[in-house]
Design a protein around this motif. Structure first.
Motif, short mmCIF file in Angstrom:
data_model
loop_
_atom_site.label_atom_id
_atom_site.label_comp_id
_atom_site.label_asym_id
_atom_site.label_seq_id
_atom_site.Cartn_x
_atom_site.Cartn_y
_atom_site.Cartn_z
N LEU A 1 -6.90 -3.46 0.22
CA LEU A 1 -6.23 -1.97 0.51
C LEU A 1 -5.94 -2.01 1.97
O LEU A 1 -4.57 -1.59 2.23
N THR A 2 -6.68 -2.61 2.79
CA THR A 2 -6.22 -2.66 4.13
C THR A 2 -5.00 -3.36 4.59
O THR A 2 -4.28 -3.09 5.16
N TYR A 3 -4.91 -4.70 4.10
CA TYR A 3 -4.08 -5.69 4.06
C TYR A 3 -2.55 -5.01 3.55
O TYR A 3 -1.60 -5.21 4.18
N ALA A 4 -2.61 -4.33 2.42
CA ALA A 4 -1.61 -3.94 1.71
C ALA A 4 -1.11 -2.74 2.79
O ALA A 4 0.13 -2.66 3.11
N THR A 5 -1.82 -1.90 3.17
CA THR A 5 -1.36 -0.85 4.30
C THR A 5 -0.85 -1.19 5.12
O THR A 5 0.28 -0.55 5.69
N SER A 6 -1.50 -2.28 5.98
CA SER A 6 -0.91 -2.72 7.10
C SER A 6 0.31 -3.49 6.94
O SER A 6 1.24 -3.35 7.88
N ARG A 7 0.69 -3.83 5.80
CA ARG A 7 1.94 -4.54 5.60
C ARG A 7 2.99 -3.68 5.37
O ARG A 7 4.12 -3.63 5.92
N ASN A 8 2.74 -2.28 4.96
CA ASN A 8 3.67 -1.41 4.45
C ASN A 8 4.01 -0.85 6.05
O ASN A 8 5.22 -0.56 6.28
N GLN B 1 0.77 -2.50 -2.20
CA GLN B 1 1.80 -2.30 -1.16
C GLN B 1 3.11 -1.82 -2.09
O GLN B 1 3.65 -0.63 -1.39
N GLU B 2 3.68 -2.21 -3.10
CA GLU B 2 4.64 -1.83 -3.81
C GLU B 2 4.20 -0.47 -4.38
O GLU B 2 4.87 0.56 -4.54
N LEU B 3 3.05 -0.21 -4.81
CA LEU B 3 2.40 1.10 -5.33
C LEU B 3 2.48 2.28 -4.17
O LEU B 3 2.90 3.23 -4.51
N GLN B 4 2.22 1.87 -2.97
CA GLN B 4 2.27 2.92 -1.98
C GLN B 4 3.65 3.42 -1.74
O GLN B 4 3.92 4.49 -1.68
N GLN B 5 4.66 2.25 -1.86
CA GLN B 5 5.82 2.70 -1.56
C GLN B 5 6.47 3.48 -2.89
O GLN B 5 7.36 4.35 -2.71
#
Length: 301
Positions: A54-61, A152-156
């Protein structure tokens, strides 16, 4: 004498037929330093690293648009600009807006839903090859990387869905209780994207030409998914097997499901439920198994 030393001495000693190193290591409980764990163990390892994913996905976003002036707004602007171009080409020039009621909402829904899967496929194919230094430096289940890219794509998608609902309302569609099913179709699509992203992650890791082929593959998929047109209207004169293939297309199924909820104000038909559930389960099982089978090969060579 320690166990490894006694094993080595035994292997070098005489008096018995020579034994293969693999058999010797197995008999004395020695294992490879990097070996594919069992599926249950692998799933436990992924769960233990859920916070890292989760942290890795958020930081990439956050970092993806950090150097642009509009920043995170590009998460919404990109699909909207694509929809505007498609509306000009297909709605105005080719006249689809005259054949389909509320074509702006029809088109935007298709673009937003398809973009979620399209981005997952493209990013999943690059998730291993783009992180070789991380893979070679740290030991962790490699499936964490394509999973992080899907999240990451889900957050977007969260930003895009908020804009989509607003635009659907602006075009004249009323709020309906059927909107409560939106998380259901998004969950099914998310499961499908996870499996597809992991499948593409393995292909992208070992097929160096995949990144060159993906734009053509996703563009063809886009045109075959009914984003710009109604599939049942455009496929009347096609052979039955081709029409069935277009309607059974997973991207088209999720798009039609979402349109039923947002635009047509009707409960999706049984075939839509069966198709969406089938593709979600099938993609997750096949994609995860296919990726896991090559776990010990990622980052080698």
């Amino acid at each position: 004498m320690s166990q490894p030393e006694s094993a080595l001495a035994e292997a070098q000693g005489g008096g018995r037929a020579p034994e293969s190193l693999a058999a010797l290591a197995e008999r004395h409980g020695l294992r490879r330093a990097i070996a594919r764990p069992s599926m249950p163990a692998y799933l436990r390892q992924l769960w233990d690293r859920r916070h890292f994913i989760l942290t890795y996905a958020t930081s990439r976003n956050v970092s993806k648009y950090s150097e642009s002036m509009l920043g995170q707004l590009w998460q919404v602007l990109t699909p909207l600009l694509n929809a505007a171009v498609y509306w000009l080409m297909f709605g105005v020039i080719l006249g689809q807006s005259k054949k389909i009621e509320n074509y702006p909402a029809f088109l935007i829904t298709g673009v937003m839903v398809f973009t979620f899967t399209q981005r997952t496929v493209i990013s999943g194919a690059k998730s291993i090859s783009s992180n070789l230094s991380l893979i070679r430096a740290l030991h962790f289940p490699r499936a964490a990387l394509p999973l992080a890219y899907v999240i990451q794509e889900l957050q977007q998608l969260g930003y895009s869905m908020a804009v989509l609902l607003l635009l659907v309302l602006v075009t004249g569609e009323p709020v309906s209780l059927l909107w409560l099913l939106i998380p259901v179709v998004l969950l099914m699509q998310l499961v499908f994207n996870i499996g597809t992203g992991m499948f593409m992650a393995r292909l992208g890791a070992f097929m160096r030409d995949m990144n060159q082929l993906l734009p053509f593959i996703t563009r063809t998929w886009l045109y075959a998914s009914g984003v710009f047109y109604a599939i049942d209207d455009r496929t009347k004169d096609l052979p039955d097997f081709l029409r069935w293939a277009l309607e059974f297309n997973p991207a088209a199924a999720y798009i039609e499901f979402m349109r039923d909820l947002l635009i047509y104000q009707r409960f999706p038909e049984r075939w839509a439920w069966v198709t969406c559930i089938f593709w979600a389960v099938f993609a997750l099982i096949v994609g995860f198994w296919y990726f896991w089978r090559a776990e010990e090969r990622y980052g080698r060579g």
